[in-house]
Design a protein around this motif. Structure first.
Motif, short mmCIF file in Angstrom:
data_model
loop_
_atom_site.label_atom_id
_atom_site.label_comp_id
_atom_site.label_asym_id
_atom_site.label_seq_id
_atom_site.Cartn_x
_atom_site.Cartn_y
_atom_site.Cartn_z
N VAL A 1 0.85 -1.18 0.00
CA VAL A 1 0.00 0.00 0.00
C VAL A 1 0.90 1.24 0.00
O VAL A 1 2.06 1.17 0.39
CB VAL A 1 -0.93 0.03 1.24
N PRO A 2 0.39 2.37 -0.45
CA PRO A 2 1.19 3.62 -0.39
C PRO A 2 1.61 3.95 1.03
O PRO A 2 0.94 3.58 2.00
CB PRO A 2 0.23 4.67 -0.96
N ARG A 3 2.69 4.68 1.16
CA ARG A 3 3.25 5.01 2.47
C ARG A 3 2.26 5.78 3.34
O ARG A 3 2.26 5.63 4.56
CB ARG A 3 4.53 5.84 2.32
N ASN A 4 1.45 6.62 2.74
CA ASN A 4 0.54 7.44 3.53
C ASN A 4 -0.79 6.76 3.82
O ASN A 4 -1.74 7.40 4.29
CB ASN A 4 0.28 8.78 2.82
N SER A 5 -0.89 5.46 3.55
CA SER A 5 -2.14 4.74 3.82
C SER A 5 -2.32 4.50 5.30
O SER A 5 -1.36 4.29 6.04
CB SER A 5 -2.15 3.40 3.08
N ASN A 6 -3.58 4.51 5.72
CA ASN A 6 -3.92 4.20 7.10
C ASN A 6 -4.67 2.88 7.15
O ASN A 6 -4.96 2.27 6.14
CB ASN A 6 -4.79 5.33 7.70
N GLY A 7 -5.01 2.47 8.32
CA GLY A 7 -5.78 1.23 8.46
C GLY A 7 -5.00 0.15 9.18
O GLY A 7 -3.78 0.14 9.18
N ARG A 8 -5.74 -0.77 9.78
CA ARG A 8 -5.10 -1.84 10.54
C ARG A 8 -4.95 -3.10 9.70
O ARG A 8 -5.59 -3.26 8.67
CB ARG A 8 -5.92 -2.13 11.79
N LYS A 9 -4.14 -4.00 10.20
CA LYS A 9 -3.86 -5.26 9.52
C LYS A 9 -5.10 -6.15 9.53
O LYS A 9 -5.85 -6.19 10.49
CB LYS A 9 -2.69 -5.95 10.21
N HIS A 10 -5.30 -6.89 8.45
CA HIS A 10 -6.44 -7.79 8.34
C HIS A 10 -5.97 -9.25 8.38
O HIS A 10 -4.78 -9.53 8.25
CB HIS A 10 -7.20 -7.51 7.04
N PRO A 11 -6.90 -10.19 8.56
CA PRO A 11 -6.51 -11.60 8.74
C PRO A 11 -5.70 -12.16 7.57
O PRO A 11 -5.93 -11.82 6.42
CB PRO A 11 -7.87 -12.32 8.84
N ARG A 12 -4.74 -13.02 7.89
CA ARG A 12 -3.92 -13.77 6.93
C ARG A 12 -3.25 -12.85 5.91
O ARG A 12 -3.14 -13.19 4.73
CB ARG A 12 -4.75 -14.83 6.22
N SER A 13 -2.81 -11.69 6.35
CA SER A 13 -2.15 -10.77 5.42
C SER A 13 -1.03 -10.04 6.15
O SER A 13 -1.00 -9.97 7.38
CB SER A 13 -3.15 -9.76 4.86
N THR A 14 -0.11 -9.53 5.36
CA THR A 14 0.96 -8.68 5.87
C THR A 14 1.07 -7.48 4.94
O THR A 14 0.79 -7.60 3.74
CB THR A 14 2.30 -9.45 5.94
N VAL A 15 1.43 -6.34 5.50
CA VAL A 15 1.41 -5.09 4.73
C VAL A 15 2.81 -4.54 4.57
O VAL A 15 3.59 -4.52 5.53
CB VAL A 15 0.52 -4.04 5.42
#
Length: 285
Positions: A94-108
């Motif tokens: 995701v872009p550096r300025n993105s917000n939001g929390r981590k979701h199941p079975r994923s890494t950001v």
């Protein structure tokens, strides 16, 4: 229209897509409450009348991070068809300025990609093939095999180098450079130099390079214990004729009383401890 979209999108749908199909918020809520739609993340749903496939998992994970997210790493490699197994987790960039929390079975991974490094493939934003090959090759479970497969099927090596150089400083960049160097012209000689360094670092002596055995010359030999070592580059450099000739050569060397061990560039890069252990075992047998 709704059924077509769900079929094309592996049973995954976003709130925005559902609204575009003419559903109201209350109609969506009724589907969720009845269990017909399952909420994967905020604004992302899965229609629970079919298996939750690998494609559905990756699509839902990427969409859960918003419209500027893209599958990357092993998830992108699977999406492009160069990884045969389902990734343990879905990597999303995701872009550096993105917000939001981590979701199941994923890494950001948060970084800004250039437009040339993102494509839409089967309705999903993913890293372009060249960057996918370079990045997936350094992930656990990827390795030189992913780079080999990518080079056999798709981009040429200079294209991979350009993708690598555009994205210097990312996670795994030094190791990617080693794999790219190994995939270049002279792959076999680069692998041979790496094997020699491994032997020296492990204080294993008694070997010679380019040793004659019968009508052949093997890459390395421990003459005292009659152990021959053959080093292979990446498979995309080997055609069917060369593959067949290598097997005939190996059989004839074995019939002369030699034990033949074969190691690939991938072995030397990813599992050097095993290479050293197998050489020790063979020469002490």
């Amino acid at each position: 229209m709704l059924d077509d979209l769900l079929r094309q999108h592996d049973g995954v749908i976003t709130l925005a897509q559902a609204l575009e199909c003419g559903l109201s918020h209350s109609a969506i809520s009724r589907r969720v409450q009845s269990g017909h739609w399952r909420r994967y993340a905020h604004g992302v749903y899965f229609v629970d009348d079919r298996p939750f496939s690998t494609a559905a998992l990756i699509r839902a994970a990427v969409w859960s991070y918003g419209p500027r997210a893209a599958a990357s790493g092993l998830a992108a490699a699977w999406w492009h068809g160069i990884l045969g197994r389902e990734p343990d987790v879905v990597e999303v960039t995701v872009p550096r300025n993105s917000n939001g929390r981590k979701h199941p079975r994923s890494t950001v991974r948060r970084r800004d990609l250039q437009p040339v490094d993102i494509v839409e493939h089967n309705g999903l934003r993913v890293t372009a093939l060249a960057l996918t090959v370079v990045e997936a090759a350094v992930r656990r479970g990827g390795g030189a095999r992913v780079m080999d497969t990518g080079l056999q099927r798709h981009p040429e090596l200079p294209v991979l180098w350009r993708a690598h150089l555009r994205n210097r400083g990312r996670y795994g960049s030094p190791r990617a450079r080693m794999l790219l160097q190994g995939a270049g012209e002279g792959t076999r000689s680069a692998a041979e130099r790496l094997f020699a360094r491994l032997m020296k670092s492990a204080a294993i002596t008694g070997w010679t390079a380019n040793h004659p055995i019968g009508d052949y010359v093997v890459d390395f030999a421990f003459a005292g214990s009659k152990v021959a070592i053959e080093i292979d580059g990446l498979a995309f450099h080997t055609g069917p004729d060369e593959f067949q000739n290598d097997r005939v050569r190996q059989n004839r060397i074995s019939l002369l009383g030699w034990t033949v061990l074969r190691f690939t560039w991938q072995d030397l890069i990813e599992d050097p401890e095993r290479v050293i252990a197998e050489v020790r075992r063979a020469i002490s047998a």
